[in-house]
Design an enzyme around this catalytic site. Structure first.
Site, mmCIF file in Angstrom:
data_model
loop_
_atom_site.group_PDB
_atom_site.id
_atom_site.type_symbol
_atom_site.label_atom_id
_atom_site.label_comp_id
_atom_site.label_asym_id
_atom_site.label_seq_id
_atom_site.Cartn_x
_atom_site.Cartn_y
_atom_site.Cartn_z
ATOM 1 N N LYS A 214 70.665 58.761 52.888
ATOM 2 C CA LYS A 214 71.115 57.796 53.892
ATOM 3 C C LYS A 214 72.638 57.779 53.867
ATOM 4 C CE LYS A 214 70.829 52.943 55.223
ATOM 5 N NZ LYS A 214 70.243 51.633 54.909
ATOM 6 N N LYS A 267 68.741 59.836 57.245
ATOM 7 C CA LYS A 267 69.181 58.812 58.200
ATOM 8 C C LYS A 267 70.688 58.793 58.243
ATOM 9 C CE LYS A 267 68.942 53.824 59.011
ATOM 10 N NZ LYS A 267 68.605 52.512 58.535
HETATM 11 ZN ZN LIG Z 1 70.715 47.326 53.128
#
Ligand SMILES: [Zn+2]
Length: 342
Positions: A214, A267
């Site tokens: 992420k 992501k």
């Molecule tokens: Zn968070």
């Protein structure tokens, strides 16, 4: 064999032939629909920067989940906007937390829908960070919790103290009926801590979908309005990944797999298609990608100005994520794309 024997246009001359030789397909089966649950009743409050996406009270979330399910979407992921926030993220792990309430209500109506629970602390922390915050000046954790650092002071997101809260949140969500635990916090060691917590609470069969790679991204902007989770000071760069690093992304994913992740996620999606492709090449776990709020908002804004064909760009963006190698796509377009694919 080159031209003129080879003519690639032969296989593009009609939609029938094009669909015969198409390499990548989208299916509603692979979509996960994100929903933001808020307190109240009958609430459908549109997020200003995400037209068509709403904060939903539990009763409305049930309706929305039913609609998505009816269109062939098999899974939703829940985010919560709690009534109150504090320094230990009580709303994340409380038995009557907002996501726990929504999970029970949705499970009651649509037991076969796969319910994913985003596990993070930022939406439930008054400071908006994804972990426990402590001032850099030495003091006990208790004192740090009592006196969170003011804007501009030196602070630290405490990794190991956050793990306990993340594990507690995961167990609480599993008890409420969440089928898949999806940690998005980016603390080191959280997958292992969550797996241990779930197992010792008896949830041996609850899978973990880790937001393994992420990235700290400007594309999350609209989400922070949707989930009311913007950090009150500083930013998330000390825990989310640097957007420049693909090799480090592979290390992050590898560690999560070692700690027991059942599925992995990259992501955001579109600015990181190369990371998705590299992860697909290297790992054999089911791979998910999150088409984030900013990706959605850009398409919506351009379409509102009639600068692009909205449906065409929506489907093309999803296809690109699939082609890069993601088998699971978290997208705010889940319902609409499912409708078009029907
Ligand atoms: Zn968070």
């Amino acid at each position: 064999m080159g031209f003129p024997v080879t003519r690639l246009r032969r296989l593009r001359q009609s939609e029938q032939i094009r669909s015969l030789v198409r390499e990548t397909h989208l299916s509603p089966n692979s979509f996960v629909y994100p929903m933001f649950v808020c307190p109240g009743e009958g609430v459908r409050k549109e997020v200003r920067s995400m037209p068509g996406v709403c904060n939903l009270s539990v009763d409305q979330a049930v309706k929305e989940a039913e609609e998505a399910h009816g269109l062939g979407v098999r899974s939703v992921i829940l985010f919560g906007l709690p009534e109150a926030k504090d320094e230990v993220a009580t709303g994340a792990w409380a038995t009557d937390g907002i996501v726990q309430q929504a999970a029970r209500a949705i499970k009651r109506e649509i037991p076969e829908l796969i319910l994913m629970g985003d596990v993070c602390l930022c939406e439930y922390m008054s400071h908006g960070h994804c972990g426990v915050v402590r001032s850099r000046t030495p003091q006990s954790l208790g004192a740090a919790v009592a006196n969170p650092p003011a804007v501009g002071t030196e602070y630290e997101i405490v990794n190991d103290a956050s793990l306990e809260l993340l594990a507690r949140t995961s167990v609480s969500l599993a008890r409420a009926g969440i089928d898949v635990i999806a940690p998005s916090d980016m603390m080191d060691g959280r997958v292992g801590a969550i797996r241990k917590g779930l197992d010792s609470a008896g949830f041996l069969n609850t899978p973990i979908l880790s937001y393994a790679a992420k990235f700290a991204s400007g594309f999350y902007g609209p989400f922070r309005e949707a989930a009311d989770s913007a950090p009150q000071f500083g930013d998330r760069r000390s825990y989310q990944m640097d957007g420049a690093n693909v090799r480090e992304a592979m290390r992050e994913i590898e560690l999560d797999i070692e700690e027991g992740a059942d599925m992995i996620m990259v992501k955001p999606a579109m600015p990181y298609l190369d990371v998705i492709a590299a992860a697909r090449e290297r790992f054999d776990l089911p791979l998910a990608a999150y088409q984030v709020s900013g990706e959605y908002a850009m398409i919506e804004a351009a379409a509102q100005n009639n600068w692009i064909d909205r449906e065409r760009v929506m489907m093309e963006s999803l296809l690109s994520i699939r082609r890069a190698g993601a088998s699971i796509i978290l997208t705010y377009y889940a319902k609409e794309a499912a409708r078009l694919l029907a």
